[in-house]
Design an enzyme around this catalytic site. Structure first.
Site: not given
Ligand code: NAD
Length: 368
Positions: A142, A192, A225, A249, A253
């Site tokens: 970001y 990852k 993942d 993020d 959530d």
């Protein structure tokens, strides 16, 4: 000794209403537990824009840098939707996070037994769930450069850059290990590393920090993942999950929704230690200003009250008082006391925001 200082920024919409209930809780701790704070209040978001033409006045920013902790309600609302991007209410919150350099975002996902039916997962998978996601908040995809939309070979290309320095990974890893020591002493780091160099570096640095200073904490690594799958398959296997800004993020959530309602979710964002050893800190509920119910005394104040509990634990070293406050919230839920957001379709009567706050105070009274 000087009382610890607390800056309260109620903000907009239900931010005002839920903060009124937190004030009662703060007063209760002063009167009953000899825990007094130097409380100051100021404006943020739309409320600050209305007064000063900016969503965060420089003086408020300066105060936030000085106090031991900041507690924020919520910002935003339809009234401000057409404002220029640079003065939108959310910019006030972003400025606080950026200038206080709050790099470690703590998002607990805790399922109170009385609310286990609200989860989209089976009750037995979430009942008693208590995990903490530590998300890096000030770097990564970001913020990385280059970023933008460019033209190459006659077509547009959108670019964001996942970039992490060793020191950025090091400091957030330390914050996760420190936290784990106060909990169940387990950290699972997610990236990852199979397809991203930034992930390889992340795994290396986390492993090094662990070996250097935190070998008493159990560390595991997982691809993000696979971590997402495990979060919805068997969430109780985790204690602290450490991850970067982008994956954090999504994962925070996801984890939050395992527990049911937005009205129950607190958060903390921590920075480097100040001179007195306390980290710079901003505590806030995860929810926004809820314009659809604002001004109606319907909001659930629990998320903001639980954010204050996090402040007691992480800024003020009052873990047992934080436990007391969390237990009070849990007890009133167990008694079936609910604001509208926690009502099942099959009925019951909702209490108001004020009544929920009063019920929590009554429970605190019976705890001593
Ligand atoms: P929201 O979180 O304000 O509301 C989403 C839904 O959840 C609404 O139906 C609302 O009534 C309900 N809800 C939220 N908190 C609740 C509570 N404590 N008690 C009962 N019900 C609750 O999200 P939104 O509607 O997408 O955004 C509204 C405004 O808030 C926007 O301006 C947005 O930019 C802003 N916002 C601010 C923050 C923040 O201050 N940190 C976070 C998210 C959104």
């Amino acid at each position: 000794m000087k009382n610890p200082s607390l800056l309260i920024l109620p903000g907009d919409g239900i931010g005002q209403e839920v903060m009124a209930e937190v004030r009662k809780v703060i007063q209760w701790f002063g009167e009953n537990r000899d825990l007094n704070f130097d409380v100051s209040e100021d404006l943020v978001g739309g409320a600050a824009y209305d007064q000063h033409g900016t969503p965060l006045h420089d003086e408020t920013m300066a105060k936030a840098q000085e106090v031991d902790a900041v507690l924020l309600g919520a910002v935003g609302g339809p009234k401000y939707d057409d404002l220029d991007f640079s003065v939108k209410p959310e910019r006030g919150l972003l400025r606080l996070r950026k200038e206080m350099d709050l790099f470690s975002n703590l998002r607990p996902a805790q399922c109170f037994d009385a609310l286990a039916d609200f989860s989209s997962l089976k009750k037995e998978l979430v009942s008693g769930l208590d995990i903490m996601i530590v998300r890096e908040l000030t770097s990564g995809s970001y913020f990385g450069e280059p970023r933008g939309i460019f033209t190459e070979d006659n077509q547009r290309v959108g670019i964001n850059t996942q970039r992490y320095t060793e020191s950025e990974i090091d400091r957030v890893a330390r914050s996760a290990f420190e936290l784990a020591r106060r909990r169940n002493n387990k950290v699972c780091s997610m990236e990852k590393a199979n397809v991203m160099e930034s992930g390889i570096l992340w795994r290396d640095v986390v492993t090094e920090v662990h070996a250097e200073d935190y070998s008493d904490v159990e560390l595991s690594h997982m691809y993000a993942d696979a971590g997402a799958m495990q979060l919805v398959r068997a969430p109780k296997q985790f204690d602290v999950i450490l991850t970067d800004n982008l994956f954090g993020d999504l994962l925070s959530d996801t984890a939050a929704m395992l527990t049911g309602s937005l009205g129950m979710l607190p958060s903390a964002s921590l920075g480097s230690p100040m001179q007195n050893g306390r980290p710079k800190a901003l505590y806030e509920p995860v929810h926004g200003s809820a314009p659809d119910i604002a001004g109606q005394n319907k909001a659930n104040p629990s998320a903001c009250i639980l954010s204050f509990a996090m402040a007691l634990r992480y800024s003020f070293d009052q873990g047992s008082e934080a436990d007391r406050l969390e237990a009070a919230v849990e007890a009133i839920l167990a008694k079936g006391i609910r604001t509208g957001d926690l009502m099942q379709a099959d009925g019951g009567t909702a209490v108001s925001c004020t009544e929920m706050g009063d019920a929590i105070i009554a429970e605190l009274n019976s705890s001593i």
